[in-house]
Write a protein that holds these residues in place. Sequence first.
Motif, short mmCIF file in Angstrom:
data_model
loop_
_atom_site.label_atom_id
_atom_site.label_comp_id
_atom_site.label_asym_id
_atom_site.label_seq_id
_atom_site.Cartn_x
_atom_site.Cartn_y
_atom_site.Cartn_z
N ILE A 28 0.36 5.29 -16.05
CA ILE A 28 -0.61 4.68 -15.13
C ILE A 28 -1.89 5.49 -15.05
O ILE A 28 -2.69 5.31 -14.12
CB ILE A 28 0.00 4.45 -13.73
N LEU A 31 -5.43 4.46 -13.35
CA LEU A 31 -5.17 3.38 -12.40
C LEU A 31 -6.36 3.17 -11.50
O LEU A 31 -6.89 4.11 -10.92
CB LEU A 31 -3.93 3.73 -11.57
N ASN A 32 -6.77 1.93 -11.37
CA ASN A 32 -7.88 1.57 -10.50
C ASN A 32 -7.32 0.84 -9.29
O ASN A 32 -6.43 1.33 -8.61
CB ASN A 32 -8.90 0.75 -11.28
N GLY A 76 1.51 4.84 -8.22
CA GLY A 76 1.22 3.47 -8.64
C GLY A 76 2.04 2.45 -7.89
O GLY A 76 2.27 1.34 -8.40
N HIS A 97 -2.01 -4.66 -11.17
CA HIS A 97 -2.68 -3.35 -11.28
C HIS A 97 -3.78 -3.45 -12.34
O HIS A 97 -3.58 -4.04 -13.40
CB HIS A 97 -1.69 -2.27 -11.74
N ILE A 99 -5.64 -1.04 -14.81
CA ILE A 99 -5.51 0.30 -15.38
C ILE A 99 -6.36 0.35 -16.64
O ILE A 99 -6.09 -0.35 -17.61
CB ILE A 99 -4.04 0.62 -15.72
N GLN A 100 -7.39 1.18 -16.59
CA GLN A 100 -8.29 1.34 -17.73
C GLN A 100 -8.73 -0.01 -18.29
O GLN A 100 -8.61 -0.26 -19.49
CB GLN A 100 -7.63 2.18 -18.82
#
Length: 115
Positions: A28, A31-32, A76, A97, A99-100
């Motif tokens: 993760i 993670l944003n 996460g 989620h 993520i990148q």
Amino acid sequence: QVQLVESGGGLVQAGGSLRLSCAASGNIFGLNRMGWYRQAPGKPRELVALITPDGSTTYVDSVKGRFTISRDHARGTVYLQMSSLKPEDTAVYYCNHLIQSRTYWGQGTQVTVSS
């Protein structure tokens, strides 16, 4: 590869409460934001709540004051505390989620609110 697994759904009477959890496994890193969406039969999937890395939250108007999103960003994991549930909250709830720049979805958990 990231996998998201939701839990905590079920059948509840109107006015009741449920707490959904979404656990992430895999890498993760990057993670944003994390969020919850829902999809009722015959309706499009809709955003319920989002939480950003700095803890800012956004809610759809229909759940404001009743639902609370929270998270353990390092793990996460994201939660959705749902109170004062209504029959119109019945749906499959999905965690999401970012993520990148890639979006990941869980498999969904059913929430059914009886009147």
